[in-house]
Write a protein that holds these residues in place. Structure first.
Motif, PDB file in Angstrom:
ATOM      1  N   UNK A 289     121.531   0.464  87.835  1.00  0.00           N
ATOM      2  CA  UNK A 289     121.525   1.883  88.164  1.00  0.00           C
ATOM      3  C   UNK A 289     122.937   2.406  88.367  1.00  0.00           C
ATOM      4  N   UNK A 290     123.190   3.616  87.856  1.00  0.00           N
ATOM      5  CA  UNK A 290     124.492   4.243  88.085  1.00  0.00           C
ATOM      6  C   UNK A 290     124.565   4.774  89.510  1.00  0.00           C
ATOM      7  N   UNK A 291     125.658   4.421  90.191  1.00  0.00           N
ATOM      8  CA  UNK A 291     125.946   4.961  91.516  1.00  0.00           C
ATOM      9  C   UNK A 291     126.785   6.235  91.380  1.00  0.00           C
ATOM     10  N   UNK A 292     127.586   6.284  90.352  1.00  0.00           N
ATOM     11  CA  UNK A 292     128.267   7.511  89.929  1.00  0.00           C
ATOM     12  C   UNK A 292     128.061   7.633  88.430  1.00  0.00           C
ATOM     13  N   UNK A 293     127.473   8.744  88.000  1.00  0.00           N
ATOM     14  CA  UNK A 293     127.217   8.917  86.576  1.00  0.00           C
ATOM     15  C   UNK A 293     128.521   9.184  85.824  1.00  0.00           C
ATOM     16  N   UNK A 294     128.665   8.623  84.626  1.00  0.00           N
ATOM     17  CA  UNK A 294     129.795   9.042  83.786  1.00  0.00           C
ATOM     18  C   UNK A 294     129.598  10.478  83.352  1.00  0.00           C
ATOM     19  N   UNK A 295     130.706  11.171  83.198  1.00  0.00           N
ATOM     20  CA  UNK A 295     130.605  12.611  82.955  1.00  0.00           C
ATOM     21  C   UNK A 295     131.826  13.056  82.160  1.00  0.00           C
ATOM     22  N   UNK A 296     131.590  13.866  81.147  1.00  0.00           N
ATOM     23  CA  UNK A 296     132.682  14.450  80.369  1.00  0.00           C
ATOM     24  C   UNK A 296     132.414  15.940  80.241  1.00  0.00           C
ATOM     25  N   UNK A 330     117.131   0.987  85.812  1.00  0.00           N
ATOM     26  CA  UNK A 330     116.730  -0.361  85.419  1.00  0.00           C
ATOM     27  C   UNK A 330     115.929  -0.363  84.121  1.00  0.00           C
ATOM     28  N   UNK A 331     115.840  -1.526  83.459  1.00  0.00           N
ATOM     29  CA  UNK A 331     115.095  -1.598  82.197  1.00  0.00           C
ATOM     30  C   UNK A 331     113.654  -1.155  82.344  1.00  0.00           C
ATOM     31  N   UNK A 332     113.119  -0.656  81.227  1.00  0.00           N
ATOM     32  CA  UNK A 332     111.706  -0.292  81.168  1.00  0.00           C
ATOM     33  C   UNK A 332     110.858  -1.557  81.068  1.00  0.00           C
ATOM     34  N   UNK A 333     109.588  -1.400  80.731  1.00  0.00           N
ATOM     35  CA  UNK A 333     108.717  -2.564  80.599  1.00  0.00           C
ATOM     36  C   UNK A 333     107.268  -2.165  80.526  1.00  0.00           C
ATOM     37  N   UNK A 334     106.413  -3.152  80.637  1.00  0.00           N
ATOM     38  CA  UNK A 334     104.973  -2.921  80.741  1.00  0.00           C
ATOM     39  C   UNK A 334     104.651  -2.842  82.227  1.00  0.00           C
ATOM     40  N   UNK A 335     104.518  -1.639  82.727  1.00  0.00           N
ATOM     41  CA  UNK A 335     104.304  -1.423  84.162  1.00  0.00           C
ATOM     42  C   UNK A 335     102.805  -1.437  84.469  1.00  0.00           C
ATOM     43  N   UNK A 336     102.160  -2.585  84.186  1.00  0.00           N
ATOM     44  CA  UNK A 336     100.734  -2.753  84.462  1.00  0.00           C
ATOM     45  C   UNK A 336      99.912  -1.661  83.790  1.00  0.00           C
ATOM     46  N   UNK A 337     100.204  -1.451  82.494  1.00  0.00           N
ATOM     47  CA  UNK A 337      99.595  -0.351  81.750  1.00  0.00           C
ATOM     48  C   UNK A 337      98.548  -0.834  80.754  1.00  0.00           C
ATOM     49  N   UNK A 383     117.679  -4.047  77.682  1.00  0.00           N
ATOM     50  CA  UNK A 383     118.704  -3.388  78.475  1.00  0.00           C
ATOM     51  C   UNK A 383     118.180  -2.209  79.270  1.00  0.00           C
ATOM     52  N   UNK A 384     119.084  -1.627  80.025  1.00  0.00           N
ATOM     53  CA  UNK A 384     118.735  -0.550  80.948  1.00  0.00           C
ATOM     54  C   UNK A 384     118.296   0.705  80.211  1.00  0.00           C
ATOM     55  N   UNK A 385     117.449   1.488  80.883  1.00  0.00           N
ATOM     56  CA  UNK A 385     117.129   2.825  80.397  1.00  0.00           C
ATOM     57  C   UNK A 385     118.307   3.742  80.708  1.00  0.00           C
ATOM     58  N   UNK A 386     118.741   4.500  79.729  1.00  0.00           N
ATOM     59  CA  UNK A 386     119.779   5.483  80.029  1.00  0.00           C
ATOM     60  C   UNK A 386     119.443   6.804  79.355  1.00  0.00           C
ATOM     61  N   UNK A 387     119.807   7.836  80.050  1.00  0.00           N
ATOM     62  CA  UNK A 387     119.398   9.179  79.681  1.00  0.00           C
ATOM     63  C   UNK A 387     120.633  10.028  79.408  1.00  0.00           C
ATOM     64  N   UNK A 388     120.875  10.346  78.138  1.00  0.00           N
ATOM     65  CA  UNK A 388     121.978  11.231  77.778  1.00  0.00           C
ATOM     66  C   UNK A 388     121.573  12.673  78.042  1.00  0.00           C
ATOM     67  N   UNK A 389     122.346  13.354  78.872  1.00  0.00           N
ATOM     68  CA  UNK A 389     122.042  14.722  79.292  1.00  0.00           C
ATOM     69  C   UNK A 389     123.194  15.622  78.877  1.00  0.00           C
TER      70      UNK A 389
END
Length: 942
Positions: A289-296, A330-337, A383-389
Motif C-alpha cells: 500500500x502507498x503511504x504517500x501516493x506518487x503525484x505529477x 495489496x494484490x487482488x485475488x479470489x475473495x471467497x467469490x 502484483x499489487x492493484x494500482x489505480x492510475x487517476x
C-alpha cells in the motif's frame, strides 16, 4: 479569528498609508479599512515559504479550524484530489473560492465532489482567507461550514523563478511493532531511511502595459512527488489488530497460500501440492500500500485586467491543471467469490481431495453446495492493484467592473469550469473468470482445461484453468486470462453568470444621525449550472471486479439555480463616546433550483468598537446546502462495508435466535451462517432524487483587541457554534443491522435483506440497504484564539510572535432523530470516524534579523484523542519546525527548513483505523506520518 499576514513590520507601516477600497471574504461590499463582522483567519504566502509546502492542502490541514479531506496519504479509496474540510463537517459543506469565485467540483467519482485544490498554483497565492460559519447568503449553497478563499496575485511585475527540493527522513526504531513483525515472520525496515522526494518549480511573469492601465500575470508550475510504501516504515509494515498493550500483526484470510474449506472444522492452505491446516495463517496486505501516493502535476494560466476607461475595467482569469496520481493497495485475488466448487478438479492431489471434499463428504464428480467450500487466494504472482487517476481542469472567468457614478459600482462576470477525469485500474481479477478457471477438467488429450472450453459450443474458449493447488504453479497465461480491464472516465462542469451592484446610499441622505458614513448596499443576480457525467465502464458497472466490492454505477445529472441576493452595511454610530463604530450587517439570498426546491438564507451581524482598542463582533447565519449531483442521481447498487462478523453468523452467534429472526434468519439457518473471512459484507448504497436541502444555524461572538498602549499586539477571541440539521448522509449498515436486532422496528428490519437460501449478508442476494437520506444532526461548538505580537529589537531587528488555537467544547452527531446524540469530541472510531481533536495550537516565532535573514520556529500541538472502541487512545502530539529565509539581494533568496525536527512518529492503532481517511495504522492527513520533512529552495527575481 483574524490573523495578520506575515510580513516585515516596515512593510506593514507602508501599507497602512495606502487607503483603498477592499472586499473582505464574507462580504459583497467594498470599503476602506473594512473589518469583517465574521471571524476570518488569514494564511499568507510567507507561511508557505517557511513551511516549505508544495501541496497546498498540507499547510491548510495544519490550521486548527481545518480537518483533512482527500490527501496524498490515502491509497484505498483515494480519488487523486485534495480537498478541504472546515470544522470536520465534511468537504461537501466547505465552499472553496478563488478571488471570491467558485472552484468546480474536483472529480466525478465518489468522495471527489469537493473542490480540488490541486488546481491552485502555490506560487500565485497572496493569502488564504478562512471564514468559518455559514456563508450561504453571500456565496450560495455549500458554504454550510464556511469558506476557504484563495486570494491570488493578479498584478505581478517582473519574472520570478522558484525551485525547491524536499523529502522525508525517518529512523525506523519502533521496537514494539518490530517485535510483532518478528513474531509473524514478516520482513520490516530498520534504521534511517530517506524517501518521498518532491521537486517543485514555478515560473511567474507579469507586466503592466498601456501606461499602467493594464496588467497581465502568467504562471507555470511543475511538481513531481515520489511514492512511499507502507513497508518503508516499520510501524505501518503490518496491519495492527487487537488492543493497545496487546497488539498483533493482523492480515487477511485471502492468503498467498490459499484458504480452502468451510472455515470452521475444515480450514486448509497449500503446502507444496498438499493441504495442511491453516492454523490462523493470514496474509500481510500492508506492505504494497502507498503511504504517500506518487503525484505529477502541471499548472498554467494567467490573470489579466485592463482599464478600458474610467467606467469600465475588464478582467480575466484562466487556470489550467493536469494531475496524475497512482493509488496502490495489496494484490487482488479470489475473495471467497466461488459459488460452488467441482471436487473433481484435476489439479488437486489425492491428499487434497481427501482433506477437503472427502472430509465434507463430496464425491470426485460432485459440486459442493453453496457455501460449503469457500476459496480465498491472493494474486501475489500478479502484483499489487494500482489505480492510475488523471484529472485535467480548465477554469475560465471573464468580467467587467467599474463605477457607474460616485455612488454606484458594478461587477458582472461569466465563469466556465470543467474537470476531465480518466481512471485505469490495474491487476484486478474477474469474478466470472475466477469461477470458470477453478472449474477444471481433463480434455481428451489429458490436459487440464476449463469446463467452459469443452463441448461443441464452448461457453468461454479462451479460459485457462487456474492452478492454485500447488506452490509456484501459477503461470502468466493463467494471469492474463484472469485479469479484468477496469477503466472509467467522466467530467464535471460549472457555469456561473453573475452581476452585483453596490452603492453608497449616503449620497441620497441615508445616513443615520450619529454616523459619518452612509448605508452601503449590494444586490445582484446569479445563475449557476452544475453537471456531472461519470461513465464507469463495463468492467466497473458489471460488478465483476473481484477486488471492487460490487458494481460501480455510472452517474449522470445536472441542475441549475437562480439566486437573488442582497446585503446592507448600516453604520449606526461612529465617533461617539463608547461607540467609535457600531455597524449592522445584514444579508439575504433567495435560491430557485431546477429540482423544484427554493431556499432562503440570511445573516445578521454586528461590529461594535467602544474605542479604537476594542472591537466586539457577532453574527448569526442561516445556511442551506442543496444536495449535490451524486447525492441526487447516483444509482443504487451493491457495495461492501467492513464488519468483524455477522452478529447472527458462525456456529455460536452473538445474538439470540429471536433477535436474528427479526433480520430474516430461519431456525434452520441459525448457527450455520458462514462469516466472511475477509470481514466484508454487502450493502446497497446510492442517491435519492427526493432529498431536501440540509440547513445550518451558525452563531459567532468575538472580540478584537489592539491596545494602543502596547503597539504591535493584536488579540482576537471568537466563540462559534454550528448546527446542521436534516443532514444528507447514509445510515451505516452496522447501525441499521444493530437497530433491527435490538428493536425489531420495521423501518430498520425492512432494510436487512438476507439471502433466503443460506441467510448470508455477503453471498447470494444478501445485503443491507443504506442509501442517502436526510437524517440526524451535526453540531460543533468552540473557541478560536489568535495572538500576534511584534517586538522591535533595535539593531537586532524584530521578533514576531503568532499563536493560533482552537478549543472544541462540543462536537456531536446524531444518526437519526430518535437516537441518542453521540459525543465525538476528543474521540475517534466507529460513528465518530476520524480523530476529532478538541484542542489544537500553533505557536510561531519569527526573528526578522538586520542581515536580511528571517528565522522561523513553530510549535504545533494536538491534544489526545480517545478510541470509542477502547482499542487505542492517541497521545497528545507535539511537533517542532525550524526554517529560515535569506534574502541575499533583491534578486535572490534561499530558504531551508525541517518540519517535525524530532522525527515524532504518528499515533498508531488497529488497521484500517475505523475512519474514512485511515491508512498505515494512523491518519496521515491529521498527523505527521512520514517523519522529518526537509526542504531546500530558492527564489530568483528578475
Amino acid at each position: 479569528m483574524l490573523s495578520t499576514p506575515m510580513m516585515s513590520i516596515a512593510q506593514e507601516s507602508e501599507q497602512e498609508e495606502v487607503m483603498e477600497e477592499i472586499q473582505v471574504t464574507g462580504s459583497l461590499i467594498r470599503r476602506e479599512n473594512l473589518v469583517s463582522t465574521s471571524p476570518v483567519t488569514q494564511v499568507d504566502a510567507q507561511q508557505f515559504k517557511f513551511q516549505g509546502i508544495t501541496r497546498v492542502e498540507d499547510l491548510l490541514n495544519d490550521q486548527p479550524a481545518i480537518y483533512p479531506g482527500q490527501t496524498s496519504g490515502q491509497a484505498n479509496g483515494a480519488t487523486g484530489t485534495a480537498t478541504v474540510d472546515l470544522r470536520n463537517l465534511g468537504t461537501e459543506r466547505t465552499l472553496v473560492l478563488v478571488n471570491n469565485r467558485r472552484l468546480p467540483a474536483g472529480s466525478p467519482v465518489a468522495d471527489g465532489i469537493g473542490a480540488d485544490i490541486n488546481q491552485i498554483p502555490g506560487a500565485l497565492i497572496e493569502r488564504v482567507d478562512i471564514l468559518t460559519g455559514g456563508a450561504s447568503s453571500t456565496y450560495g449553497s455549500d458554504a454550510v461550514a464556511g469558506v476557504v478563499n484563495f486570494i491570488m496575485k493578479t498584478d505581478f511585475e517582473g519574472i520570478q523563478v522558484d525551485v525547491q527540493a524536499s523529502g522525508y527522513q525517518h529512523d525506523n526504531d519502533n521496537g514494539m511493532v518490530q517485535s510483532l513483525l518478528e513474531e509473524s515472520n514478516f520482513d520490516y525496515p530498520s534504521g534511517s531511511i530517506n524517501d518521498g522526494d518532491s521537486y517543485d518549480i514555478s515560473l511567474v511573469g507579469g507586466m503592466n502595459f498601456d501606461n499602467g492601465r493594464g496588467n497581465i500575470t502568467t504562471y507555470y508550475t511543475y511538481r513531481d512527488i515520489e511514492a512511499v510504501r507502507q513497508d518503508d516504515r516499520d510501524f505501518s509494515t503490518c496491519a495492527l489488530g487487537g488492543v493497545e498493550g496487546n497488539y498483533s500483526c493482523g492480515g487477511s484470510a485471502t492468503t498467498d497460500r490459499g484458504t480452502f474449506g468451510n472455515l470452521n472444522d475444515v480450514d486448509l492452505m497449500v503446502e507444496g501440492n498438499q493441504f495442511v491446516n491453516r492454523n490462523g495463517y493470514l496474509f500481510n496486505f500492508a506492505p504494497d500500500n502507498f503511504f504517500q501516493r506518487p503525484d505529477e502535476r502541471t499548472t498554467a494560466g494567467l490573470f489579466a485586467n485592463y482599464e478600458i476607461n474610467d467606467k469600465v475595467k475588464a478582467y480575466t482569469e484562466i487556470m489550467y491543471m493536469s494531475n496524475e496520481s497512482n493509488a496502490q493497495i495489496a494484490p487482488s485475488g479470489a475473495f471467497f467469490i466461488t459459488d460452488t466448487f467441482y471436487c473433481g478438479n484435476p489439479f488437486m492431489s489425492d491428499q487434497q481431495y481427501n482433506a477437503l471434499c472427502g472430509a465434507l463428504e463430496y464425491g470426485r464428480d460432485e459440486y459442493s453446495d453453496d457455501g460449503d467450500i469457500l476459496i480465498g487466494r491472493r494474486n501475489v504472482e500478479g502484483g499489487a492493484r494500482n489505480n492510475d487517476l488523471e484529472h485535467e481542469s480548465l477554469r475560465t472567468l471573464f468580467g467587467f467592473k467599474g463605477n457607474i457614478n460616485e455612488s454606484w459600482s458594478y461587477d458582472i462576470f461569466a465563469q466556465y469550469s470543467e474537470v476531465e477525469f480518466y481512471e485505469a485500474y490495474n491487476n484486478d481479477l474477474s469474478k466470472i473468470r475466477v469461477n470458470r478457471a477453478l472449474d477444471a477438467r481433463l480434455d481428451e488429450n489429458n490436459n487440464v482445461v476449463c469446463a467452459s472450453t469443452l463441448g461443441p459450443n464452448p461457453e468461454d474458449p479462451d479460459c485457462v484453468a487456474w492452478n492454485i493447488f500447488e506452490a509456484g504453479a501459477v503461470t502468466q497465461d493463467m494471469l492474463e486470462y484472469l485479469y479484468l480491464d477496469l477503466e472509467a472516465e467522466g467530467n464535471t462542469e460549472l457555469s456561473v453568470f453573475g452581476a452585483t451592484f453596490s452603492g453608497d446610499l449616503g449620497e441620497y441622505g441615508m445616513t443615520l444621525p450619529q454616523a459619518n458614513n452612509g448605508v452601503a448596499v449590494a444586490f445582484g443576480l446569479e445563475y449557476r449550472e452544475e453537471s456531472l457525467d461519470y461513465n464507469a465502464g463495463p468492467g466497473y458497472e458489471s460488478g465483476d471486479g473481484a477486488g471492487q466490492g460490487g458494481p460501480r454505477p455510472s452517474v449522470e445529472g445536472e441542475y441549475d439555480v437562480t439566486d437573488v441576493y442582497f446585503q446592507a452595511l448600516i453604520p449606526i454610530m461612529e465617533g461617539q463616546p463608547f461607540a467609535e463604530e457600531l455597524t449592522l450587517d445584514i444579508g439575504y439570498r433567495f435560491s430557485d433550483y431546477s429540482t423544484s426546491i427554493t431556499t432562503d438564507t440570511y445573516k445578521v451581524a454586528f461590529g461594535w468598537a467602544p474605542n479604537s482598542d476594542v472591537k466586539i463582533r457577532g453574527s448569526y447565519n442561516r445556511a442551506v446546502r442543496h444536495a449535490n449531483i451524486r447525492e441526487l442521481f447516483r444509482p443504487q447498487a451493491i457495495s461492501l462495508y467492513d464488519m468483524d462478523a455477522d452478529p447472527c453468523g458462525g456456529p455460536t452467534p452473538q445474538r439470540t435466535l429471536e433477535e436474528c429472526r427479526r433480520t430474516g434468519v430461519t431456525s434452520a439457518q441459525y448457527g450455520a451462517i458462514a462469516n466472511n473471512p475477509a470481514e466484508q459484507y454487502n450493502d446497497i448504497s446510492g442517491g435519492e432524487p427526493d432529498l431536501k436541502p440540509e440547513t445550518s444555524d451558525a452563531y459567532s461572538f468575538g472580540i478584537v483587541y489592539t491596545p494602543s498602549q502596547l503597539p504591535g499586539l493584536d488579540l482576537t477571541l471568537d466563540y462559534f457554534e454550528i448546527e446542521v440539521t436534516d443532514a444528507i448522509d447514509a445510515l451505516t449498515p452496522q447501525f441499521i443491522l444493530e437497530q433491527c436486532l435490538s428493536s425489531g422496528a420495521p423501518e430498520y428490519c425492512s432494510l436487512v435483506n438476507r439471502d433466503p437460501g443460506n441467510g448470508s449478508l455477503w453471498t447470494g442476494t444478501g445485503s443491507v440497504t443504506a442509501v442517502d437520506q436526510n437524517i440526524g444532526m451535526f453540531r460543533t461548538e468552540g473557541i478560536d484564539v489568535a495572538i500576534n505580537f511584534d517586538l522591535e529589537l533595535g539593531d537586532l531587528g524584530a521578533l514576531r510572535f503568532t499563536n493560533t488555537s482552537t478549543y472544541i467544547m462540543d462536537w456531536e452527531r446524531q444518526e437519526v432523530s430518535e437516537r441518542p446524540v453521540i459525543d465525538c469530541n476528543g474521540k475517534w472510531g466507529e460513528s465518530c470516524e476520524d480523530p476529532v481533536i478538541d484542542f489544537q495550537n500553533n505557536f510561531r516565532v519569527t526573528w526578522l534579523t538586520p542581515m536580511n535573514l528571517s528565522i522561523n520556529t513553530q510549535w504545533r500541538h494536538m491534544s489526545e484523542v480517545e478510541d470509542v472502541l477502547d482499542r487505542a487512545d492517541f497521545d497528545a502530539q507535539n511537533y517542532l519546525d525550524l526554517s529560515g529565509i535569506w534574502s541575499i539581494n533583491d534578486m535572490v533568496s534561499i530558504r531551508a527548513g525541517i518540519n517535525n525536527i524530532t522525527d515524532r512518529e504518528p499515533p498508531i492503532g488497529p488497521s484500517p483505523g475505523a475512519g474514512i481517511f485511515g491508512n498505515g495504522n494512523t491518519f496521515p492527513g491529521t498527523y505527521d506520518a512520514l517523519g522529518r520533512y526537509w526542504f531546500l529552495g530558492a527564489t530568483f527575481n528578475f
